[in-house]
Design a protein around this motif. Structure first.
Motif, short mmCIF file in Angstrom:
data_model
loop_
_atom_site.label_atom_id
_atom_site.label_comp_id
_atom_site.label_asym_id
_atom_site.label_seq_id
_atom_site.Cartn_x
_atom_site.Cartn_y
_atom_site.Cartn_z
N ASP A 2 0.85 -1.19 0.00
CA ASP A 2 0.00 0.00 0.00
C ASP A 2 0.89 1.24 0.00
O ASP A 2 1.59 1.51 0.97
N VAL A 3 0.88 1.98 -1.10
CA VAL A 3 1.74 3.15 -1.25
C VAL A 3 1.53 4.16 -0.12
O VAL A 3 2.48 4.77 0.36
N LEU A 40 3.84 -4.98 -6.14
CA LEU A 40 2.78 -4.12 -6.65
C LEU A 40 2.65 -2.93 -5.72
O LEU A 40 2.46 -3.09 -4.52
N LEU A 41 2.77 -1.74 -6.26
CA LEU A 41 2.60 -0.51 -5.49
C LEU A 41 1.17 -0.05 -5.67
O LEU A 41 0.85 0.75 -6.54
N ASN A 42 0.28 -0.61 -4.85
CA ASN A 42 -1.13 -0.31 -4.99
C ASN A 42 -1.46 1.07 -4.42
O ASN A 42 -0.76 1.58 -3.55
N SER A 58 12.69 3.87 -4.94
CA SER A 58 14.11 3.85 -4.58
C SER A 58 14.34 3.12 -3.25
O SER A 58 15.28 2.34 -3.12
N ARG A 59 13.47 3.35 -2.29
CA ARG A 59 13.59 2.68 -1.00
C ARG A 59 13.32 1.18 -1.12
O ARG A 59 13.97 0.37 -0.45
N ILE A 60 12.40 0.82 -1.99
CA ILE A 60 12.14 -0.61 -2.24
C ILE A 60 13.35 -1.24 -2.92
O ILE A 60 13.75 -2.35 -2.59
N PRO A 71 3.69 0.07 -10.26
CA PRO A 71 2.66 0.92 -9.66
C PRO A 71 1.30 0.56 -10.24
O PRO A 71 1.18 0.24 -11.43
N CYS A 72 0.26 0.58 -9.41
CA CYS A 72 -1.08 0.26 -9.88
C CYS A 72 -2.12 0.93 -9.00
O CYS A 72 -1.82 1.47 -7.95
N THR A 73 -3.35 0.89 -9.48
CA THR A 73 -4.49 1.40 -8.73
C THR A 73 -5.55 0.31 -8.74
O THR A 73 -5.83 -0.27 -9.80
N TYR A 74 -6.14 0.02 -7.58
CA TYR A 74 -7.10 -1.07 -7.43
C TYR A 74 -6.51 -2.40 -7.93
O TYR A 74 -7.24 -3.24 -8.47
N CYS A 75 -5.21 -2.58 -7.78
CA CYS A 75 -4.50 -3.80 -8.22
C CYS A 75 -4.74 -4.12 -9.69
O CYS A 75 -4.69 -5.26 -10.10
#
Length: 105
Positions: A2-3, A40-42, A58-60, A71-75
């Motif tokens: 979860d971003v 996945l960056l939801n 970068s931290r990941i 990166p995604c929205t609603y998976c």
């Protein structure tokens, strides 16, 4: 991940912390990222700007430099990319929802 919330569990630098200062949840998040082949960056649409998303990626990358980060929205993801490309083949005997009840003793 979860971003909106994962950033608080990723340490800014590994050298700045000792093992005693890391919460169990932060350790779990870092272990999951460390062993992942895909992250996945939801809720990517919830970030305030592109810079904060780049900072999180970068931290990941400091935890796992080889994982594919999407990166995604609603998976909502490209399933072909998530499964490793068009050459993805499910191995015979691999776990599946159809076998789940059979595998339970």
């Amino acid at each position: 991940v979860d971003v909106a919330h994962v950033g608080q569990y990723l340490s800014p630098t590994k050298a700045a912390e000792s093992k005693q200062e890391v919460s169990p949840l932060a350790r779990l998040v870092e272990e999951q990222i460390a062993f992942a082949s895909l992250v996945l960056l939801n809720k990517a649409d919830k970030t305030s700007n592109a810079r904060s998303l780049e900072d999180l990626v970068s931290r990941i990358r400091k935890v796992n430099a080889t994982a594919d980060v999407m990166p995604c929205t609603y998976c909502d993801v490209d399933i072909t990319r998530a499964l490793g490309g068009e050459d993805f083949k499910c191995a015979p005997g691999a776990w599946s929802p159809d076998r789940a009840l059979v595998d339970i003793d």
